[in-house]
Design an enzyme around this catalytic site. Structure first.
Site, PDB file in Angstrom:
ATOM      1  N   GLY A 103       0.818  -1.199   0.000  1.00  0.00           N
ATOM      2  CA  GLY A 103       0.000   0.000   0.000  1.00  0.00           C
ATOM      3  C   GLY A 103       0.850   1.246   0.000  1.00  0.00           C
ATOM      4  O   GLY A 103       1.973   1.255  -0.496  1.00  0.00           O
ATOM      5  N   LYS A 120      -0.215   4.793   7.292  1.00  0.00           N
ATOM      6  CA  LYS A 120       0.202   3.664   6.463  1.00  0.00           C
ATOM      7  C   LYS A 120      -1.047   2.865   6.104  1.00  0.00           C
ATOM      8  O   LYS A 120      -1.707   2.310   6.986  1.00  0.00           O
ATOM      9  CB  LYS A 120       1.216   2.803   7.222  1.00  0.00           C
ATOM     10  CG  LYS A 120       1.872   1.716   6.391  1.00  0.00           C
ATOM     11  CD  LYS A 120       2.958   1.025   7.216  1.00  0.00           C
ATOM     12  CE  LYS A 120       3.699  -0.022   6.416  1.00  0.00           C
ATOM     13  NZ  LYS A 120       4.760  -0.685   7.217  1.00  0.00           N
ATOM     14  N   GLU A 169       3.902   8.168  13.874  1.00  0.00           N
ATOM     15  CA  GLU A 169       4.570   9.454  14.073  1.00  0.00           C
ATOM     16  C   GLU A 169       5.083   9.968  12.725  1.00  0.00           C
ATOM     17  O   GLU A 169       5.656   9.214  11.937  1.00  0.00           O
ATOM     18  CB  GLU A 169       5.733   9.260  15.045  1.00  0.00           C
ATOM     19  CG  GLU A 169       6.533  10.492  15.343  1.00  0.00           C
ATOM     20  CD  GLU A 169       7.672  10.214  16.312  1.00  0.00           C
ATOM     21  OE1 GLU A 169       8.414  11.154  16.619  1.00  0.00           O
ATOM     22  OE2 GLU A 169       7.807   9.046  16.749  1.00  0.00           O
ATOM     23  N   ALA A 171       7.550  11.725  10.425  1.00  0.00           N
ATOM     24  CA  ALA A 171       8.952  12.134  10.333  1.00  0.00           C
ATOM     25  C   ALA A 171       9.081  13.109   9.169  1.00  0.00           C
ATOM     26  O   ALA A 171       9.102  12.710   8.001  1.00  0.00           O
ATOM     27  CB  ALA A 171       9.850  10.918  10.146  1.00  0.00           C
ATOM     28  N   ASP A 214      15.668  -5.892   9.681  1.00  0.00           N
ATOM     29  CA  ASP A 214      15.629  -5.216   8.379  1.00  0.00           C
ATOM     30  C   ASP A 214      16.129  -3.785   8.524  1.00  0.00           C
ATOM     31  O   ASP A 214      15.539  -2.837   7.996  1.00  0.00           O
ATOM     32  CB  ASP A 214      14.222  -5.239   7.798  1.00  0.00           C
ATOM     33  CG  ASP A 214      14.209  -4.915   6.308  1.00  0.00           C
ATOM     34  OD1 ASP A 214      15.280  -4.992   5.675  1.00  0.00           O
ATOM     35  OD2 ASP A 214      13.135  -4.577   5.771  1.00  0.00           O
ATOM     36  N   GLU A 218      16.731   3.124   4.465  1.00  0.00           N
ATOM     37  CA  GLU A 218      15.348   3.298   4.038  1.00  0.00           C
ATOM     38  C   GLU A 218      14.372   3.189   5.202  1.00  0.00           C
ATOM     39  O   GLU A 218      13.270   3.749   5.147  1.00  0.00           O
ATOM     40  CB  GLU A 218      14.976   2.268   2.972  1.00  0.00           C
ATOM     41  CG  GLU A 218      15.677   2.478   1.639  1.00  0.00           C
ATOM     42  CD  GLU A 218      17.019   1.755   1.557  1.00  0.00           C
ATOM     43  OE1 GLU A 218      17.419   1.403   0.451  1.00  0.00           O
ATOM     44  OE2 GLU A 218      17.681   1.563   2.606  1.00  0.00           O
ATOM     45  N   ASP A 232       9.383   0.486  10.489  1.00  0.00           N
ATOM     46  CA  ASP A 232       9.150  -0.756   9.749  1.00  0.00           C
ATOM     47  C   ASP A 232       9.598  -1.980  10.552  1.00  0.00           C
ATOM     48  O   ASP A 232      10.718  -2.475  10.406  1.00  0.00           O
ATOM     49  CB  ASP A 232       9.849  -0.734   8.397  1.00  0.00           C
ATOM     50  CG  ASP A 232       9.246  -1.755   7.443  1.00  0.00           C
ATOM     51  OD1 ASP A 232       8.564  -2.685   7.918  1.00  0.00           O
ATOM     52  OD2 ASP A 232       9.445  -1.629   6.222  1.00  0.00           O
TER      53      ASP A 232
END
Length: 465
Positions: A103, A120, A169, A171, A214, A218, A232
């Site tokens: 998404g 998200k 939150e 950023a 991970d 990114e 993430d």
């Protein structure tokens, strides 16, 4: 006889396991139709796109009833919100902050209090088809209880018939990845700021029995003051009483034990920290390849990496001590904090490292944020430029250092380094492999005995093939 597992490729399909085997298995049902039974989450997820997906589509009433239970089984709770309570804010011509596998992420304003958040939005159909329902539940469960200045806060989560929504939150300054690409590479004093803040967040996770798995630029965001926010947690694991085996992460940041499909633990994140520090200083990860196979072979070979000649001996020593092929030989988090390079730069900023290291297990304890940024310089919110000038450095001196920082020589075009790297979704490849195997199996079952004989000798005509 009732099948113990409805997945046709499972060893327990049409077969009852022994009492000892049964004690190690968990009876799992399809969360949509609540009819199919499986011996594990893995079998349920693999069966969905191959067989069970079509069955679920036919039972629309059951599907509509259970669709809202996707995340309700999480042990955490959230105040019930709705998507209509948040207004989507466009940034110039852009309607999205980013887009992922399932998404998009959009900037929204809470109509109740006027605060900005990152929403998200994940499509349920895509989430379930890629077999990441458990990842989603784990992400919500873990992130809801994390309270740390360098970890992105999850404020709310809710769902409707089509999507799952995470209110995170915001950023304001984007990802560290984009910032590195904008700057090409960072001088050591500035790289220390981002590396140290990331280490604080990872140390907090480890002391709360969580491994990220991970970690990469990114997944490191910059808030309105330019401070790190780890995000993430889809591949994170918690309560590590034993080593894990899941093959996940991003190839450039994968440790040798992950690529060798060996058990891994917290030292996996430590390896990623070493790759991160290298990329901060060089503008690219130390291992590169034309494809993932070539990249993985370079990492597994344990070959030495090259460093820019402008780097200090201390930082080279730190990176080499982290990027050890054998996990047990890597530095621990405490040893990283105590390394001379860390102590030296912390002293330049007049901070005591141990003041900021999270020492207890209590997640409610308030943790201070180190002030590395100049108080005199304010952020231009419209341009969203991170503050990068440390308080103890003269701006002209820092600019001179940046100009004298020679480009790192490599055999790849700079455009290749500017593309965001995608995390490996292990289940997706596994599903495709199973689909191929089952299609072959089904085709062979349709052939006669003599056809199979001819096929074995390569004599079957093209039409039947």
């Amino acid at each position: 006889m009732n099948r113990f597992c409805d997945y046709k490729s499972c060893q327990y399909f049409n077969k009852q396991p022994s009492i000892e085997q049964r004690s190690k298995l968990n009876k799992v049902m399809c969360p949509l139709c609540m009819n199919a039974n499986y011996c594990s989450n893995r079998c349920r997820d693999l069966d969905w796109p191959i067989y069970h997906k079509e069955i679920c589509k036919k039972s629309q009433p059951d599907r509509a009833r259970s669709c809202n239970d996707t995340i309700d089984s999480c042990s955490t709770t959230s105040v019930r919100r709705k998507a209509e309570e948040f207004e989507i804010i466009s940034i110039g011509s852009k309607l999205e902050l980013g887009r992922g596998s399932y998404g998009s992420v959009k900037l929204v304003k809470d109509k109740q209090n006027g605060l900005l958040y990152a929403m998200k939005i994940m499509n349920k159909r895509q989430v379930f088809e890629y077999c990441s329902v458990e990842n989603l539940k784990r992400e919500i469960k873990i992130q809801r209880r994390l309270v740390h200045p360098h970890i992105c806060k999850l404020h709310h989560y809710f769902e409707d018939k089509e999507n799952v929504y995470l209110i995170l939150e915001y950023a304001q300054n984007g990802s560290l990845f984009n910032y590195i690409k904008k700057r090409s590479k960072l001088p050591e004093n500035e790289a220390f700021v981002y590396f140290f803040q990331t280490c604080l967040g990872i140390d907090y996770l480890h002391k709360n029995k969580i491994i990220h798995r991970d970690l990469k630029p990114e997944n490191l965001l910059l808030d309105h003051e330019g401070n790190i926010k780890i995000c993430d947690f889809g591949w994170s694991a918690e309560s590590l009483t034993e080593k894990r085996m899941t093959f996940c992460g991003t190839y450039e940041y994968m440790a040798p034990e992950m690529l060798n499909k060996q058990p891994h633990d917290f030292s996996l994140d430590v390896w990623s920290l070493g790759i991160l520090l290298y990329e901060l200083l060089h503008g690219n990860a130390p291992y590169r390849g034309k494809n993932n196979e070539e990249l993985g072979n370079k990492i597994k070979s344990g070959q030495p990496i090259n460093f820019a000649l402008t780097l200090s001996n201390d930082v080279v020593s730190l990176i080499k001590s982290i990027l050890k092929y054998i996990p047990g030989e890597r530095l621990t988090m405490n040893q990283i904090f105590e390394h001379p390079w860390m102590v030296k730069h912390a002293s330049n900023y007049n901070i005591e490292i141990q003041t900021y290291v999270y020492k207890t297990q209590n997640p409610t304890r308030q943790i201070p944020t180190a002030n590395f940024q100049s108080k005199q310089k304010s952020i231009d919110i419209q341009k969203k430029e991170p503050l990068s000038r440390p308080i103890s450095q003269d701006q002209n001196k820092l600019k001179e250092q940046s100009n004298n920082y020679k480009p790192y020589q490599n055999d790849y075009k700079q455009e290749e380094f500017n593309k965001p790297r995608i995390s490996r979704i292990s289940n997706r490849n596994e599903i495709m492999m199973h689909q191929h195997q089952l299609q072959q199996q089904q085709q062979e079952e349709k052939l006669s005995f003599m056809d199979r004989v001819f096929l074995a000798f390569g004599c079957l005509n093209r039409e039947k093939k």
